[in-house]
Design an enzyme around this catalytic site. Structure first.
Site, short mmCIF file in Angstrom:
data_model
loop_
_atom_site.label_atom_id
_atom_site.label_comp_id
_atom_site.label_asym_id
_atom_site.label_seq_id
_atom_site.Cartn_x
_atom_site.Cartn_y
_atom_site.Cartn_z
N ASP A 40 0.85 -1.19 0.00
CA ASP A 40 0.00 0.00 0.00
C ASP A 40 0.89 1.24 0.00
O ASP A 40 2.07 1.17 0.37
CB ASP A 40 -0.89 -0.03 1.24
CG ASP A 40 -1.75 1.20 1.38
OD1 ASP A 40 -2.43 1.56 0.42
OD2 ASP A 40 -1.72 1.80 2.48
N ASP A 52 -0.44 5.17 0.67
CA ASP A 52 -0.82 6.16 1.69
C ASP A 52 -0.85 5.55 3.08
O ASP A 52 -1.57 4.57 3.33
CB ASP A 52 -2.20 6.75 1.37
CG ASP A 52 -2.16 7.67 0.17
OD1 ASP A 52 -1.10 7.80 -0.43
OD2 ASP A 52 -3.21 8.24 -0.17
N ASP A 84 -1.95 -0.66 5.78
CA ASP A 84 -2.40 -0.11 7.06
C ASP A 84 -3.91 0.03 7.18
O ASP A 84 -4.41 0.45 8.23
CB ASP A 84 -1.78 1.27 7.27
CG ASP A 84 -2.44 2.35 6.43
OD1 ASP A 84 -2.67 2.11 5.22
OD2 ASP A 84 -2.73 3.44 6.97
#
Length: 309
Positions: A30, A32, A240
């Site tokens: 991922d 961001d 996250d």
């Protein structure tokens, strides 16, 4: 030449490859809040590991809710133009020339020759169904396409150029939910009847085709890697947010990076590590946890560099 042989030779390989006795590796990540800082988009704490992975010949593949337009400058900044990418939470897969097959993939029309795959449905269909269900269910949400560039800038912290790129959707539509949890459940069920799904990201909810998610796209790329290399890679995934769960359940080793949010991220992967740090510092912590003590591969890469001098 057999098709399997064509696939194997189509992947460009370094002149001095890592030890063939070692299992090939793959990183899917991922962006961001993971490889990129949630607020500043800085990735400097991850730079040493990015350099080390490149030296080891390990592809690092961005898997993000960002659009293809947003990824063009980011891939250049991160030094990842030779690896594939997954955009819009799995609705768009980009293959650089070294990951393409002459009989299976049309030549890329972009400036970098990337071939684009769309596992999901067209953005026009998604927007049409969102309009129908908003009116029929009398629910409240705002699509990203309904936001001004200035509003996107304020919500995301992006500058004007990046905010414009974020609105260039191909296979998913982010939205801001303004209604109740009960209405959200009703909305989710309605979308499923259309072959669509709703997934939660760090800032937005995302609507996309049922067959388009991060996990499905990563599984597809792992199969393509296996066909190209002739061996299944050891895969490491880092994320996250809740929209990363399918990706983290697809890989061999998973890292949940401590988030700057209160969202629950509970993958079922047995090989799971949770970081203490957030953002790119947590990203480096996660890679170090799984691969930090494996020096043999780096030694091989360093020997290759010495031969090249």
């Amino acid at each position: 030449m057999p098709e399997s042989a064509r696939l194997t030779v189509s992947l460009s390989q370094p002149l001095c490859s890592p030890d063939p006795a070692l299992q090939p590796r793959l990183v899917v990540t991922d962006l961001d809040g993971s490889l990129l800082d949630h607020h500043s988009y800085d990735f400097s704490p991850a730079v040493p590991w990015l350099a080390r992975l490149k030296q080891m010949g390990v592809p690092v593949i961005p898997v993000t809710s960002k659009t293809r337009a947003e990824l063009i400058p980011l891939r250049e900044a991160l030094g990842l133009t030779a690896t594939p990418f997954i955009a819009e939470n799995g609705a768009v897969i980009g293959l650089p020339p070294g990951w393409c097959h002459a009989r299976l993939d049309r030549p890329g029309s972009g400036r970098d020759g990337v071939v684009i795959k769309h596992p999901g449905v067209d953005i026009g269909f998604i927007r049409a169904r969102l309009k129908v269900w908003r009116e029929r269910l009398d629910i409240r949400f705002t699509r990203m396409g309904e936001l001004s560039v200035q509003e996107v800038m304020e919500l995301t912290g992006l500058d004007e150029a990046r905010a414009k790129n974020a609105r260039q959707r191909e296979g998913s539509e982010p939205l801001i939910w303004h209604d109740t949890d009960a209405a959200l459940d009703t909305f989710r069920a309605a979308l499923e009847g259309d072959g669509l799904q709703l997934t939660q990201g760090g800032r937005f909810w995302h609507v996309m085709g049922r067959s388009a998610d991060k996990g499905t796209a990563v599984e597809w790329l792992i199969k393509r890697f296996t066909a190209l290399r002739g061996r299944t890679p050891l895969s490491l995934g880092l994320g996250d947010g809740p929209n990363d769960i399918t990706m983290l359940d697809t890989v061999d080793q998973a890292v949940v990076i401590r988030g700057c949010h209160d969202l629950t991220v509970e993958p079922s992967n047995a090989s799971l590590y949770r970081t203490q740090a957030t953002g790119p510092t947590g990203w480096a912590e996660g890679v170090t946890h799984w691969w930090g003590r494996d020096d043999r591969r780096v030694e091989t890469a360093e020997a290759c560099d010495a031969l090249a001098l």
